[in-house]
Design a protein around this motif. Sequence first.
Motif, PDB file in Angstrom:
ATOM      1  N   PRO A 187       0.827  -1.195   0.000  1.00  0.00           N
ATOM      2  CA  PRO A 187       0.000   0.000   0.000  1.00  0.00           C
ATOM      3  C   PRO A 187       0.867   1.253   0.000  1.00  0.00           C
ATOM      4  O   PRO A 187       2.067   1.186   0.279  1.00  0.00           O
ATOM      5  N   GLY A 188       0.242   2.398  -0.279  1.00  0.00           N
ATOM      6  CA  GLY A 188       0.855   3.687  -0.003  1.00  0.00           C
ATOM      7  C   GLY A 188       0.532   4.027   1.444  1.00  0.00           C
ATOM      8  O   GLY A 188       0.239   3.130   2.251  1.00  0.00           O
ATOM      9  N   PRO A 189       0.591   5.314   1.797  1.00  0.00           N
ATOM     10  CA  PRO A 189       0.327   5.679   3.200  1.00  0.00           C
ATOM     11  C   PRO A 189      -1.107   5.334   3.605  1.00  0.00           C
ATOM     12  O   PRO A 189      -2.054   5.526   2.834  1.00  0.00           O
ATOM     13  N   ILE A 190      -1.239   4.778   4.823  1.00  0.00           N
ATOM     14  CA  ILE A 190      -2.548   4.381   5.353  1.00  0.00           C
ATOM     15  C   ILE A 190      -3.078   5.513   6.240  1.00  0.00           C
ATOM     16  O   ILE A 190      -2.318   6.146   6.980  1.00  0.00           O
ATOM     17  N   ASP A 191      -4.323   5.768   6.166  1.00  0.00           N
ATOM     18  CA  ASP A 191      -4.925   6.876   6.925  1.00  0.00           C
ATOM     19  C   ASP A 191      -5.119   6.474   8.390  1.00  0.00           C
ATOM     20  O   ASP A 191      -6.239   6.278   8.858  1.00  0.00           O
ATOM     21  N   ASP A 192      -4.008   6.338   9.132  1.00  0.00           N
ATOM     22  CA  ASP A 192      -4.098   6.050  10.563  1.00  0.00           C
ATOM     23  C   ASP A 192      -3.185   7.025  11.320  1.00  0.00           C
ATOM     24  O   ASP A 192      -2.582   7.911  10.717  1.00  0.00           O
ATOM     25  N   GLU A 193      -3.095   6.853  12.643  1.00  0.00           N
ATOM     26  CA  GLU A 193      -2.403   7.856  13.466  1.00  0.00           C
ATOM     27  C   GLU A 193      -0.929   8.001  13.092  1.00  0.00           C
ATOM     28  O   GLU A 193      -0.364   9.088  13.174  1.00  0.00           O
ATOM     29  N   TRP A 194      -0.268   6.901  12.651  1.00  0.00           N
ATOM     30  CA  TRP A 194       1.158   6.975  12.399  1.00  0.00           C
ATOM     31  C   TRP A 194       1.475   7.739  11.114  1.00  0.00           C
ATOM     32  O   TRP A 194       2.603   8.170  10.926  1.00  0.00           O
ATOM     33  N   GLU A 195       0.486   7.888  10.235  1.00  0.00           N
ATOM     34  CA  GLU A 195       0.682   8.650   9.011  1.00  0.00           C
ATOM     35  C   GLU A 195      -0.026   9.999   9.096  1.00  0.00           C
ATOM     36  O   GLU A 195      -0.400  10.570   8.072  1.00  0.00           O
ATOM     37  N   GLN A 196      -0.143  10.528  10.313  1.00  0.00           N
ATOM     38  CA  GLN A 196      -0.886  11.776  10.495  1.00  0.00           C
ATOM     39  C   GLN A 196      -0.383  12.883   9.567  1.00  0.00           C
ATOM     40  O   GLN A 196      -1.155  13.646   9.006  1.00  0.00           O
ATOM     41  N   LEU A 197       0.949  12.983   9.418  1.00  0.00           N
ATOM     42  CA  LEU A 197       1.515  14.108   8.668  1.00  0.00           C
ATOM     43  C   LEU A 197       1.571  13.858   7.162  1.00  0.00           C
ATOM     44  O   LEU A 197       1.865  14.782   6.406  1.00  0.00           O
TER      45      LEU A 197
END
Lengths: 390, 414
Positions: B352-362
């Motif tokens: 996957p690309g970036p997942i919409d969870d807390e660790w990818e907040q930025l």
Amino acid sequence: MRSRQSYDGVVAAVPVTVPYERYSTHAAHWWLGHALAALIRGAGLAKADIDGVCVSSFTLGPDTAVGLMQHLGMSPRWLDHIPMGGASGVVALRRSARAVQAGDAELVACIAGDTNHVDSFRHTVSQFSRFAQDAVYPYGAGGPNASFALLTDYYMREFGATREDFGKLCVAQRDNALRNPHALMKKPMTLAQYLAARPIADPIHLFDCVMPCAGAEGFLVMTEERARDLKLPSVRIRSTIERHNAFPDDPIQFRGGWAMDRDAFYAHADLTPADVDFIETYDDYPVINMLQFEDLGFCAKGEAPAFVRQQDFTIDGSFPFNTSGGQLSVGQAGAAGGYLGLVQALRQLTGTAGAMQVAEARIGLVSGFGMINYDRGLCSGAALLERGDA
Amino acid sequence: MTDALGKPPKKNPVARTRLPTLPPASRSRTALGLTRAAAEGRFEMQVCADCGAVQYPPREVCGACLGGWLEWREIPNGGTLIATTTLRHSNDPYFRERLPWRIGTVKMDAGPAVVAHVHEDCGDTARVRLALKLDRSGQAVLHALPPEDTPNMNDAASLRECHCHPKHRRVLVTDGRAAVGRALAKALLDAGATTVFVGDATPWKADAAFDAFVASDPRLQAVELDVTDTDSVTRLAASIGGKVEILINTAEHRRDGGVIGARDVGTARDALEVNVLGSMRLAQAFGPAMCFRAADGTHGAVAWVNLLSIHALAALPSAGAWSASKAAALSVAQTLRAEFRGAGIRVLNVFPGPIDDEWEQLAPPPKLAPAALAQAIVRALQQGIEDLYVGDVAEELRARLRDNHKAVERELGG
């Protein structure tokens, strides 16, 4: 196109069969060696008199004809290894006849043979061809049964052949085989038994499949003059054809290479299908016999079912066919299956077929078919042979 | 019409477990182009760049014009079934155990005539739709399917053998607390899984939402699992190892941070511990039993899923230590693929690309919703796919890598 040379002055002689066995612990070299020895004995020759050799075998590996020459202590000046399966006999005859005519060899031994270990079939199949590896074996049959089931299914649908039609051919072949002391199938077979046999891959059932075995076949090719000197009954060659990968655009095989060259085949021999006294076809599966009847001019394309219903295929019948019993009743000794019909035809035309003799046999047709690569048989060949004077 | 697949009968504990056999696995190198397409669910064959002829079986030069350049391209998959047979006997050990088996000859609209597995819902001389799927040897095979999906189509035995369908199977999701893990558990239940074990590395940490989630469905079972702790992994395997048919490793350590700017290698070590060694621990503990049960009845062990990242293929320098751990995890996954192949277990790698969870907040959008990723993974299992790129960022990066990997390096590093 230039006209082809005749085969005048060249003959085939000394048909030999090394009796088949279901399984053998020997290597192919044993079987081929026995065939060669039988040819030399049968002709009253010395081994060193044979100056040309033609070999066909599936289980000779890692040797080819070359290794076999060393193994058998031969030093030929002409050598060919023919990997054409059921067409090998006709092709061997074609190659060696021209070599003798041209003076490249005087006495050519043509031999085909294979051993059969319990795992031979599996190994042969796994090495068979790239297209079979990539595009057929992944689909489950573990051998050619599935490919021929598909051909048979198509042929039945398209041309109205029934299992009874195929059964009639198989029953006739079994009848003929009962007169063959070397046939591995020794029990009579009725149409009811044929129809009730265990299914293998619809519509193919058990008695549509040949039985792999060990064995060898052979014959000699020489000048007619030499055959006379050696006092050998011999057989003349009126015409031969071969063709590979015919009709590649046909989506499924319903005709073989013979159809491409049939007219030239008969014209070159100055014969017609009506002149043929007996026919030895390549019978790996019954449907292929029908293709050969059609493509070799005995009936029109798609008419073989009607033709089969009209004829009597036993030795004494209206259309003597596979007079040894064919592979379906004799057994298929690997590449020797490609010689079975030709060697039997030589027996018929030299009057040495014993209980299998077709009366007054003068002209015989031998047909070969081989190498099911991917989804169809790639090699085809045929020869019109004539009883010699001797 | 295909009958719906019922629940598997209860296994007789005294009976011998059937061991895995595989369909014929040999292919020429060129034929592996079909495997590449099947791995991602595409339908491709070679097309001659000179005369346009479609080649099948795969060739080295054009069979029509001897043209020397053959390109793999997506081609139309329609055709007509012109002959069919049902195998009732086979010399092949794998197929012998799975008779009767239907195959046929299909004349493709695109030109070639092909031998294919034929679905029971295809009429004897009907129009069909072809698909390339990976069989249990991990090699591409052609399937002829009815032109439109039929009821229970995927329950046919021939497709079950190529797919890794969660229906009636038991799945371990190694981190069920994380958003992706939770979404996966739900998607698996929706797809018919009978049990989903949801791993929890911190059972001592109260989480009402997680507790409510586990309680919401009797098929969910929370299990203690800390992939950094060999003892924890071994204990769980001893308890449920014989009941896991699909293992999805969602356990992940994701932090920002490059290499030179980091204070020390501590965070990097944590990433390697979870993302790489954790994967190895799981494979060592669960792998052997899964291999043993790969042909256990109709619902045997079938798949191992690694949640990787597109950045396993191209490092994201702002998260450089993590990228390195994902690259290492990909390498482990490739070895697992080789090690699982003998049992016919599919290793599905997810990028996957970036997942919409807390660790990818930025991370800027577009980001993958956990539910979307979960559904893509379940679909991939249902179709037997083994290389899955999910989302716009992953697809774009993949295309850019194919085009010019050096440009990707400069552009991600900028």
